[in-house]
Design an enzyme around this catalytic site. Structure first.
Site, PDB file in Angstrom:
ATOM      1  NE  ARG A  21     -35.607   1.487 -22.915  1.00 16.72           N
ATOM      2  CZ  ARG A  21     -36.197   0.677 -24.426  1.00 16.72           C
ATOM      3  NH1 ARG A  21     -36.056  -0.683 -25.315  1.00 16.72           N
ATOM      4  NH2 ARG A  21     -35.845   2.212 -25.305  1.00 16.72           N
ATOM      5  CG  ASN A  40     -38.685   1.136 -21.663  1.00 19.52           C
ATOM      6  OD1 ASN A  40     -37.703   1.445 -20.904  1.00 19.52           O
ATOM      7  ND2 ASN A  40     -39.428   2.147 -23.378  1.00 19.52           N
TER       8      ASN A  40
END
Length: 93
Positions: A21, A40
């Site tokens: 990320r 996520n």
């Protein structure tokens, strides 16, 4: 014409707990001109939502598929749509 679009991509593989990320956000910021987020999902995938010029979103998608990402990308599924707005910058969720 390079209209603004919304890219939603789901990245599967070993992409959680490896800095994916963070890497996605940094890549989006480096490309520039986009807002959105990366986060996520409970099933182990990472979702990426990017809004901005189509060519910049395509660059981000190319990086998700073929870049030197952390972890391991087994595949990316994407859909394209009309921007919905509401994002000030590109962030991690």
């Amino acid at each position: 014409m390079n209209e603004n679009v919304r890219l939603t991509a789901w990245v599967r593989g070993r992409v959680q707990g490896v800095g994916f990320r963070w890497w996605t956000r940094e890549t989006a910021l480096r490309i520039g001109g986009m807002s959105g987020y990366t986060g996520n999902l409970e099933d182990g995938r990472v979702q990426v939502v990017a809004e901005g010029p189509r060519d910049r979103c395509e660059l981000l998608l190319d990086w998700l598929r073929e870049g030197d990402t952390p972890g391991r990308v087994d595949g990316v599924t994407e859909i394209w749509g009309v921007p919905r707005g509401g994002y000030q910058r590109f962030e991690i969720r």
